[in-house]
Design an enzyme around this catalytic site. Structure first.
Site, PDB file in Angstrom:
ATOM      1  N   LYS A  52       0.770  -1.186  -0.054  1.00  0.00           N
ATOM      2  CA  LYS A  52      -0.117   0.097   0.028  1.00  0.00           C
ATOM      3  C   LYS A  52       1.028   1.268  -0.062  1.00  0.00           C
ATOM      4  CE  LYS A  52      -3.528  -2.639   2.142  1.00  0.00           C
ATOM      5  NZ  LYS A  52      -5.004  -2.707   3.062  1.00  0.00           N
ATOM      6  N   GLU A  72      -9.841  -0.408  -1.533  1.00  0.00           N
ATOM      7  CA  GLU A  72      -9.372   1.092  -1.328  1.00  0.00           C
ATOM      8  C   GLU A  72      -9.335   1.907  -2.464  1.00  0.00           C
ATOM      9  OE1 GLU A  72      -5.555  -0.046   0.457  1.00  0.00           O
ATOM     10  OE2 GLU A  72      -6.773  -0.734   2.389  1.00  0.00           O
ATOM     11  N   GLY A 119      -7.657  -4.530   7.172  1.00  0.00           N
ATOM     12  CA  GLY A 119      -7.038  -3.460   7.926  1.00  0.00           C
ATOM     13  C   GLY A 119      -7.531  -3.270   9.516  1.00  0.00           C
ATOM     14  N   SER A 171      -6.502  -8.789   6.763  1.00  0.00           N
ATOM     15  CA  SER A 171      -6.060  -9.121   8.326  1.00  0.00           C
ATOM     16  C   SER A 171      -5.328 -10.469   8.189  1.00  0.00           C
ATOM     17  CB  SER A 171      -7.175  -8.865   9.069  1.00  0.00           C
ATOM     18  OG  SER A 171      -7.676  -7.608   9.359  1.00  0.00           O
TER      19      SER A 171
END
Ligand code: PGA
Length: 256
Positions: free
Chosen positions: A11, A96, A170, A210
């Site tokens: 990211k 995202e 996340g 996660s």
């Protein structure tokens, strides 16, 4: 047999010097792990230097996004042509990007076409939001995202799918292996309907959200889950190595 993949999505993390440090820290050990495709996806600005650092190793390189035009007056964008020169994979349609950069199904479709045209292997991300999950709409949402992403695309090249429930990204709240196995089974079924059984059987479908060294085993033990797209945990060399190592051991054991 599908070769498992662990892909690290860094990211918007790491400066160029931090990227050099992170790769240097894991390069040798990562290279030694067999039977798993190991992909790292650093920020654009570090792709060139990381490419040099992993040259001659079994570590593969991916980007996190691309623009669908080949070149021209698109200030600030990165084209498929530029990426094809540097890396092999590209993440497309990450939640995202859908959420913060308004990427629609149509844009994701254009990006996929552009990537496939130039021979990049897309890692297509799909997944439902929390409220969709709670309303029991996972199947419907995932199917709709898959169909719009793949609309009109005849040949999937080396396309990989990452099923990433948005509520698990996340948040530290990973889905369960069983849940994910079921949803990925459904995605594979959809791919078989849109293309054919063989394409579906060969397609690698990953879980993301996660994933850590503590829970990776739960996922890769499942027959439908071919690996993981790892965010936060891919920024720590020892943790990423452990995730890759466990995947190699568990998948090796399952296939043996
Ligand atoms: P996470 O991110 O592992 O930090 O949850 C996964 C992803 O967004 O690909």
């Amino acid at each position: 047999m599908r070769v498992p993949i662990i892909a690290g999505n860094w990211k918007m993390n790491t400066t160029v010097s931090e990227a050099i440090e992170l790769v240097s820290e894991m390069r040798r050990k990562l290279d030694e792990i067999d039977d798993v495709e190991k992909v790292i996806c650093p920020p654009f600005i570090s792709l060139a230097v990381v490419k040099e650092l992993i040259r001659g190793s079994s570590i593969r390189l991916g980007a996190q996004n691309l623009y669908f035009e080949e070149k021209g007056a698109y200030t600030g964008e990165i084209s498929p042509l530029m990426l094809a020169d540097l890396c092999e994979f590209v993440i497309i349609g990450h939640s995202e990007r859908r959420q913060y950069f308004n990427e629609t199904g149509e844009i994701v479709n254009k990006k996929l076409r552009a990537a496939l045209k130039i021979g990049l292997k897309p890692i297509l991300c799909i997944g439902e939001k929390l409220e969709e999950n709670e309303a029991g709409r996972t199947e419907e949402v995932v199917t709709e995202q898959l169909e719009s992403a793949l609309a009109g695309i005849g040949s999937l090249g080396g396309l990989i799918i990452a099923y990433e429930p948005v509520w698990a990204i996340g948040t530290g709240k990973a889905a369960t292996g069983r849940q994910v196995n079921e949803t990925i089974g459904l995605i594979r079924h959809n791919v078989a309907q849109l293309y054919d059984k063989e394409v579906a059987q060969q397609m690698r479908i990953l879980y993301g959200g996660s994933v850590t060294a503590d829970n990776i085993a739960e996922f890769v033990q499942q027959s439908e889950i071919d690996g993981a797209l790892v965010g936060g945990a891919s920024l720590k060399a020892s943790e990423f190595l452990s995730i890759v190592r466990q995947t190699s051991e568990i998948k090796g054991h399952l296939s043996g």
